[in-house]
Design a protein around this motif. Structure first.
Motif, PDB file in Angstrom:
ATOM      1  N   ASP A 124      -1.308   3.934 -12.689  1.00 31.34           N
ATOM      2  CA  ASP A 124      -0.601   4.707 -13.716  1.00 31.34           C
ATOM      3  C   ASP A 124      -0.450   6.175 -13.342  1.00 31.34           C
ATOM      4  O   ASP A 124       0.584   6.780 -13.609  1.00 31.34           O
ATOM      5  CB  ASP A 124      -1.317   4.596 -15.067  1.00 31.34           C
ATOM      6  CG  ASP A 124      -1.139   3.238 -15.706  1.00 31.34           C
ATOM      7  OD1 ASP A 124      -0.231   2.480 -15.286  1.00 31.34           O
ATOM      8  OD2 ASP A 124      -1.908   2.924 -16.632  1.00 31.34           O
ATOM      9  N   GLU A 125      -1.481   6.755 -12.714  1.00 31.95           N
ATOM     10  CA  GLU A 125      -1.428   8.178 -12.403  1.00 31.95           C
ATOM     11  C   GLU A 125      -0.409   8.519 -11.306  1.00 31.95           C
ATOM     12  O   GLU A 125      -0.098   9.686 -11.097  1.00 31.95           O
ATOM     13  CB  GLU A 125      -2.810   8.717 -12.022  1.00 31.95           C
ATOM     14  CG  GLU A 125      -3.420   8.094 -10.796  1.00 31.95           C
ATOM     15  CD  GLU A 125      -4.249   6.838 -11.078  1.00 31.95           C
ATOM     16  OE1 GLU A 125      -4.899   6.355 -10.143  1.00 31.95           O
ATOM     17  OE2 GLU A 125      -4.247   6.330 -12.225  1.00 31.95           O
ATOM     18  N   GLU A 126       0.148   7.502 -10.622  1.00 31.36           N
ATOM     19  CA  GLU A 126       1.162   7.747  -9.594  1.00 31.36           C
ATOM     20  C   GLU A 126       2.562   7.308 -10.006  1.00 31.36           C
ATOM     21  O   GLU A 126       3.517   7.499  -9.250  1.00 31.36           O
ATOM     22  CB  GLU A 126       0.771   7.055  -8.285  1.00 31.36           C
ATOM     23  CG  GLU A 126      -0.448   7.684  -7.640  1.00 31.36           C
ATOM     24  CD  GLU A 126      -0.767   7.079  -6.289  1.00 31.36           C
ATOM     25  OE1 GLU A 126      -0.080   6.131  -5.841  1.00 31.36           O
ATOM     26  OE2 GLU A 126      -1.727   7.568  -5.664  1.00 31.36           O
ATOM     27  N   ARG A 127       2.690   6.753 -11.178  1.00 33.33           N
ATOM     28  CA  ARG A 127       4.003   6.239 -11.608  1.00 33.33           C
ATOM     29  C   ARG A 127       5.087   7.310 -11.573  1.00 33.33           C
ATOM     30  O   ARG A 127       6.199   7.064 -11.093  1.00 33.33           O
ATOM     31  CB  ARG A 127       3.912   5.631 -13.006  1.00 33.33           C
ATOM     32  CG  ARG A 127       3.138   4.327 -13.034  1.00 33.33           C
ATOM     33  CD  ARG A 127       2.987   3.784 -14.441  1.00 33.33           C
ATOM     34  NE  ARG A 127       4.266   3.439 -15.024  1.00 33.33           N
ATOM     35  CZ  ARG A 127       4.818   2.230 -14.986  1.00 33.33           C
ATOM     36  NH1 ARG A 127       4.181   1.250 -14.414  1.00 33.33           N
ATOM     37  NH2 ARG A 127       5.992   2.012 -15.534  1.00 33.33           N
TER      38      ARG A 127
ATOM     39  N   VAL B 215      12.294  -0.027  -2.974  1.00 31.38           N
ATOM     40  CA  VAL B 215      10.927   0.046  -2.454  1.00 31.38           C
ATOM     41  C   VAL B 215      10.103   1.007  -3.315  1.00 31.38           C
ATOM     42  O   VAL B 215       8.976   0.698  -3.712  1.00 31.38           O
ATOM     43  CB  VAL B 215      10.935   0.478  -0.968  1.00 31.38           C
ATOM     44  CG1 VAL B 215       9.523   0.773  -0.467  1.00 31.38           C
ATOM     45  CG2 VAL B 215      11.592  -0.608  -0.113  1.00 31.38           C
ATOM     46  N   PHE B 216      10.680   2.169  -3.627  1.00 31.88           N
ATOM     47  CA  PHE B 216       9.981   3.118  -4.499  1.00 31.88           C
ATOM     48  C   PHE B 216       9.766   2.527  -5.886  1.00 31.88           C
ATOM     49  O   PHE B 216       8.735   2.746  -6.511  1.00 31.88           O
ATOM     50  CB  PHE B 216      10.761   4.429  -4.621  1.00 31.88           C
ATOM     51  CG  PHE B 216      10.745   5.286  -3.390  1.00 31.88           C
ATOM     52  CD1 PHE B 216       9.561   5.537  -2.703  1.00 31.88           C
ATOM     53  CD2 PHE B 216      11.907   5.867  -2.927  1.00 31.88           C
ATOM     54  CE1 PHE B 216       9.532   6.348  -1.584  1.00 31.88           C
ATOM     55  CE2 PHE B 216      11.892   6.678  -1.811  1.00 31.88           C
ATOM     56  CZ  PHE B 216      10.712   6.920  -1.132  1.00 31.88           C
ATOM     57  N   GLU B 217      10.738   1.786  -6.370  1.00 30.75           N
ATOM     58  CA  GLU B 217      10.615   1.173  -7.697  1.00 30.75           C
ATOM     59  C   GLU B 217       9.465   0.168  -7.734  1.00 30.75           C
ATOM     60  O   GLU B 217       8.745   0.082  -8.735  1.00 30.75           O
ATOM     61  CB  GLU B 217      11.930   0.511  -8.086  1.00 30.75           C
ATOM     62  CG  GLU B 217      11.992   0.093  -9.527  1.00 30.75           C
ATOM     63  CD  GLU B 217      13.380  -0.364  -9.908  1.00 30.75           C
ATOM     64  OE1 GLU B 217      13.684  -1.562  -9.681  1.00 30.75           O
ATOM     65  OE2 GLU B 217      14.167   0.459 -10.409  1.00 30.75           O
ATOM     66  N   ASP B 218       9.292  -0.592  -6.663  1.00 29.57           N
ATOM     67  CA  ASP B 218       8.156  -1.513  -6.601  1.00 29.57           C
ATOM     68  C   ASP B 218       6.839  -0.754  -6.722  1.00 29.57           C
ATOM     69  O   ASP B 218       5.925  -1.184  -7.432  1.00 29.57           O
ATOM     70  CB  ASP B 218       8.163  -2.312  -5.292  1.00 29.57           C
ATOM     71  CG  ASP B 218       9.192  -3.431  -5.269  1.00 29.57           C
ATOM     72  OD1 ASP B 218       9.652  -3.854  -6.347  1.00 29.57           O
ATOM     73  OD2 ASP B 218       9.529  -3.887  -4.156  1.00 29.57           O
TER      74      ASP B 218
ATOM     75  N   ALA C 269       0.869  -1.169   0.000  1.00 33.18           N
ATOM     76  CA  ALA C 269       0.000   0.000   0.000  1.00 33.18           C
ATOM     77  C   ALA C 269       0.914   1.230   0.000  1.00 33.18           C
ATOM     78  O   ALA C 269       2.040   1.165   0.510  1.00 33.18           O
ATOM     79  CB  ALA C 269      -0.883   0.000   1.248  1.00 33.18           C
ATOM     80  N   PRO C 270       0.486   2.347  -0.578  1.00 36.19           N
ATOM     81  CA  PRO C 270       1.330   3.546  -0.618  1.00 36.19           C
ATOM     82  C   PRO C 270       1.860   3.955   0.760  1.00 36.19           C
ATOM     83  O   PRO C 270       3.024   4.325   0.892  1.00 36.19           O
ATOM     84  CB  PRO C 270       0.415   4.607  -1.208  1.00 36.19           C
ATOM     85  CG  PRO C 270      -0.567   3.838  -2.027  1.00 36.19           C
ATOM     86  CD  PRO C 270      -0.790   2.555  -1.272  1.00 36.19           C
TER      87      PRO C 270
END
Length: 173
Positions: free
Chosen positions: A84-87, A74-77, A51-52
């Motif tokens: 998509d809108e948070e990539r 961790v960020f890459e995961d 989860a974010p």
């Protein structure tokens, strides 16, 4: 981690269970490969869907431990598994962590460049989405930290202490 029977010879590649090339050498706290027989720092598992909120907490803990390379994973995961809108948000944060990794390794040019690229990425994402504090992160403060560290690295050269220079994703502790 897969087949490490190559023993590190130049003519064979380490492979994971799916047959993909994966370096099985242990790593130090900044992600640098060590000799096969060395004791390394435990690697972050790849492909974990969090989860974010969990992503932010885990990445901050790793940054606080002086492990920005691991925080980048961790960020890459999140970048790869999130919506998509948070990539672009997670990609920018991963770039910041890699920038700190390079700065801690003494790579002035790469560190400064990635810190600035990540700062621009999170600022652009915040501007485009109108979300300046996603999941409690203070993106303006994180971007300012990154630019300040990039300036410091270029001015002073050498390597920085990753633990001492770690960002506070949510501002003050």
């Amino acid at each position: 981690m897969g087949d490490t029977s190559s023993g590190g010879t130049a003519d064979a590649r380490d492979r994971d269970d799916a047959g993909r090339a994966r370096n099985a050498r242990p790593r130090d706290g900044l992600g640098r490969p060590l000799p096969y027989d060395a004791d390394g720092v435990a690697r972050q598992p790849e492909g974990v869907v969090r989860a974010p909120e969990e992503t932010v907490v885990e990445a901050q803990a790793l940054l606080d431990e002086g492990k920005p390379f691991h925080a980048h994973e961790v960020f890459e995961d999140a970048w790869k598994s999130g919506p998509d809108e948070e990539r672009a948000l997670w990609r920018g944060l991963a770039q910041l962590a890699v920038g700190l990794t390079h700065a801690a390794r003494g790579n002035v040019t790469g560190g400064a460049r990635l810190l600035r690229r990540g700062a621009g990425g999170v600022e652009e994402w915040a501007s485009r989405t109108g979300r300046e504090q996603p999941y409690g992160m203070e993106l303006a403060g994180v971007a300012a930290w990154a630019r300040g560290l990039a300036d410091h690295v270029e001015r002073e050269g050498g390597d920085v202490d990753a633990r001492a220079r770690a960002p506070r994703l949510r501002g003050t502790p």
